[in-house]
Write a protein that holds these residues in place. Sequence first.
Motif, mmCIF file in Angstrom:
data_model
loop_
_atom_site.group_PDB
_atom_site.id
_atom_site.type_symbol
_atom_site.label_atom_id
_atom_site.label_comp_id
_atom_site.label_asym_id
_atom_site.label_seq_id
_atom_site.Cartn_x
_atom_site.Cartn_y
_atom_site.Cartn_z
ATOM 1 N N ARG A 197 6.793 -3.693 -11.240
ATOM 2 C CA ARG A 197 8.183 -3.895 -10.820
ATOM 3 C C ARG A 197 8.372 -3.792 -9.313
ATOM 4 O O ARG A 197 9.027 -4.620 -8.702
ATOM 5 N N PHE A 198 7.801 -2.769 -8.684
ATOM 6 C CA PHE A 198 8.135 -2.457 -7.301
ATOM 7 C C PHE A 198 7.059 -2.790 -6.271
ATOM 8 O O PHE A 198 7.380 -3.092 -5.129
ATOM 9 N N THR A 199 5.796 -2.711 -6.619
ATOM 10 C CA THR A 199 4.741 -2.909 -5.624
ATOM 11 C C THR A 199 4.333 -4.370 -5.526
ATOM 12 O O THR A 199 4.396 -4.970 -4.452
ATOM 13 N N PHE A 200 3.899 -4.911 -6.636
ATOM 14 C CA PHE A 200 3.373 -6.274 -6.626
ATOM 15 C C PHE A 200 4.406 -7.295 -7.088
ATOM 16 O O PHE A 200 4.177 -8.493 -6.983
ATOM 17 N N GLU A 201 5.551 -6.788 -7.582
ATOM 18 C CA GLU A 201 6.685 -7.624 -7.975
ATOM 19 C C GLU A 201 6.254 -8.794 -8.861
ATOM 20 O O GLU A 201 6.632 -9.940 -8.639
ATOM 21 N N ARG A 202 5.471 -8.475 -9.846
ATOM 22 C CA ARG A 202 4.993 -9.484 -10.785
ATOM 23 C C ARG A 202 5.459 -9.098 -12.177
ATOM 24 O O ARG A 202 5.210 -7.999 -12.633
ATOM 25 N N ARG A 203 6.158 -10.019 -12.810
ATOM 26 C CA ARG A 203 6.652 -9.755 -14.158
ATOM 27 C C ARG A 203 6.164 -10.797 -15.158
ATOM 28 O O ARG A 203 6.634 -10.852 -16.280
ATOM 29 N N ASP A 204 5.241 -11.630 -14.718
ATOM 30 C CA ASP A 204 4.689 -12.641 -15.610
ATOM 31 C C ASP A 204 3.383 -12.116 -16.210
ATOM 32 O O ASP A 204 2.766 -11.214 -15.679
ATOM 33 N N PHE A 225 -5.050 -3.959 -15.600
ATOM 34 C CA PHE A 225 -4.698 -2.700 -14.941
ATOM 35 C C PHE A 225 -5.350 -1.532 -15.675
ATOM 36 O O PHE A 225 -5.871 -0.597 -15.056
ATOM 37 N N TYR A 226 -5.311 -1.581 -17.000
ATOM 38 C CA TYR A 226 -5.929 -0.526 -17.794
ATOM 39 C C TYR A 226 -7.444 -0.516 -17.604
ATOM 40 O O TYR A 226 -8.053 0.558 -17.490
ATOM 41 N N ALA A 227 -8.043 -1.701 -17.544
ATOM 42 C CA ALA A 227 -9.493 -1.777 -17.297
ATOM 43 C C ALA A 227 -9.836 -1.138 -15.953
ATOM 44 O O ALA A 227 -10.834 -0.411 -15.835
ATOM 45 N N VAL A 228 -9.011 -1.400 -14.945
ATOM 46 C CA VAL A 228 -9.219 -0.761 -13.643
ATOM 47 C C VAL A 228 -9.046 0.751 -13.787
ATOM 48 O O VAL A 228 -9.812 1.535 -13.231
ATOM 49 N N GLY A 229 -8.047 1.157 -14.566
ATOM 50 C CA GLY A 229 -7.846 2.581 -14.820
ATOM 51 C C GLY A 229 -9.049 3.221 -15.492
ATOM 52 O O GLY A 229 -9.395 4.364 -15.205
ATOM 53 N N LEU A 230 -9.688 2.470 -16.370
ATOM 54 C CA LEU A 230 -10.893 2.992 -17.033
ATOM 55 C C LEU A 230 -12.010 3.247 -16.030
ATOM 56 O O LEU A 230 -12.814 4.167 -16.227
ATOM 57 N N THR A 231 -12.063 2.457 -14.951
ATOM 58 C CA THR A 231 -13.062 2.733 -13.914
ATOM 59 C C THR A 231 -12.799 4.096 -13.292
ATOM 60 O O THR A 231 -13.733 4.817 -12.952
ATOM 61 N N GLY A 232 -11.508 4.439 -13.169
ATOM 62 C CA GLY A 232 -11.166 5.762 -12.645
ATOM 63 C C GLY A 232 -11.572 6.872 -13.592
ATOM 64 O O GLY A 232 -12.076 7.915 -13.164
ATOM 65 N N LEU A 242 0.834 -1.207 0.000
ATOM 66 C CA LEU A 242 0.000 0.000 0.000
ATOM 67 C C LEU A 242 0.866 1.254 0.000
ATOM 68 O O LEU A 242 0.563 2.220 -0.710
ATOM 69 N N LEU A 243 1.957 1.238 0.762
ATOM 70 C CA LEU A 243 2.855 2.390 0.786
ATOM 71 C C LEU A 243 3.467 2.617 -0.595
ATOM 72 O O LEU A 243 3.467 3.736 -1.115
ATOM 73 N N ARG A 244 3.985 1.548 -1.209
ATOM 74 C CA ARG A 244 4.576 1.684 -2.546
ATOM 75 C C ARG A 244 3.525 2.111 -3.564
ATOM 76 O O ARG A 244 3.780 2.956 -4.420
ATOM 77 N N TYR A 245 2.338 1.503 -3.479
ATOM 78 C CA TYR A 245 1.253 1.842 -4.403
ATOM 79 C C TYR A 245 0.897 3.324 -4.262
ATOM 80 O O TYR A 245 0.660 4.015 -5.251
ATOM 81 N N THR A 246 0.866 3.795 -3.025
ATOM 82 C CA THR A 246 0.533 5.196 -2.775
ATOM 83 C C THR A 246 1.606 6.131 -3.327
ATOM 84 O O THR A 246 1.293 7.146 -3.942
ATOM 85 N N LEU A 247 2.883 5.773 -3.115
ATOM 86 C CA LEU A 247 3.966 6.611 -3.636
ATOM 87 C C LEU A 247 3.967 6.624 -5.168
ATOM 88 O O LEU A 247 4.104 7.680 -5.790
ATOM 89 N N ILE A 248 3.811 5.446 -5.764
ATOM 90 C CA ILE A 248 3.731 5.376 -7.219
ATOM 91 C C ILE A 248 2.472 6.086 -7.695
ATOM 92 O O ILE A 248 2.491 6.822 -8.688
ATOM 93 N N GLY A 249 1.392 5.885 -6.965
ATOM 94 C CA GLY A 249 0.148 6.580 -7.292
ATOM 95 C C GLY A 249 0.314 8.089 -7.241
ATOM 96 O O GLY A 249 -0.220 8.811 -8.085
ATOM 97 N N ALA A 250 1.093 8.570 -6.267
ATOM 98 C CA ALA A 250 1.340 10.011 -6.172
ATOM 99 C C ALA A 250 2.085 10.522 -7.403
ATOM 100 O O ALA A 250 1.769 11.598 -7.917
ATOM 101 N N SER A 251 3.034 9.726 -7.887
ATOM 102 C CA SER A 251 3.728 10.143 -9.111
ATOM 103 C C SER A 251 2.768 10.137 -10.291
ATOM 104 O O SER A 251 2.806 11.027 -11.138
ATOM 105 N N ASN A 278 -6.865 -3.421 -8.264
ATOM 106 C CA ASN A 278 -5.599 -3.911 -8.812
ATOM 107 C C ASN A 278 -4.999 -5.033 -7.971
ATOM 108 O O ASN A 278 -4.475 -6.008 -8.511
ATOM 109 N N LYS A 279 -5.084 -4.914 -6.676
ATOM 110 C CA LYS A 279 -4.538 -5.963 -5.798
ATOM 111 C C LYS A 279 -5.313 -7.272 -5.988
ATOM 112 O O LYS A 279 -4.716 -8.339 -6.067
#
Length: 137
Positions: free
Chosen positions: A70-77, A86-93, A20-29, A131-132
């Motif tokens: 890369r940094f929050t969920f550490e998933r590269r698959d 992720f984009y679909a979730v972004g579309l909800t925003g 959540l902290l990383r997501y928030t920092l990345i979200g802030a950017s 997203n989570k």
Amino acid sequence: MTVTTDTAPAPAPPRITRQLLRYTLIGASGVTLDLVVFLLLHNLTGMNEQFANALSTTLAIASNFALNARFTFERRDRLVVRFLRFYAVGLTGIALTNLLFLAFTDGLGIDANLVKAGSLPLVLALQFVLNKKWSFA
């Protein structure tokens, strides 16, 4: 008589807290990128707030996906599938913000810049949960 107090190092915060902290920092950017691009498109070029919102949010979504994978969920698959989710979730925003524009800017005459800024915390919280649970599950 000497009193010694051995203190163990503080335990690392739980994984969800770090995420959540990383997501928030990345979200802030992403929020910063989104808002700056929105302000430039809407205020400098005179672009309609709906279109400016779609473009600025899309740019922020792409940036946030790369950083969160890369940094929050550490998933590269399965990056293509994850990006599409992720984009679909972004579309909800985008949809939620556009509904807020309709209600507050078009309906009540509140400045679009204020509506955009005010929508960001609500959108961030909604998107973290989605997203989570879906994009990076």
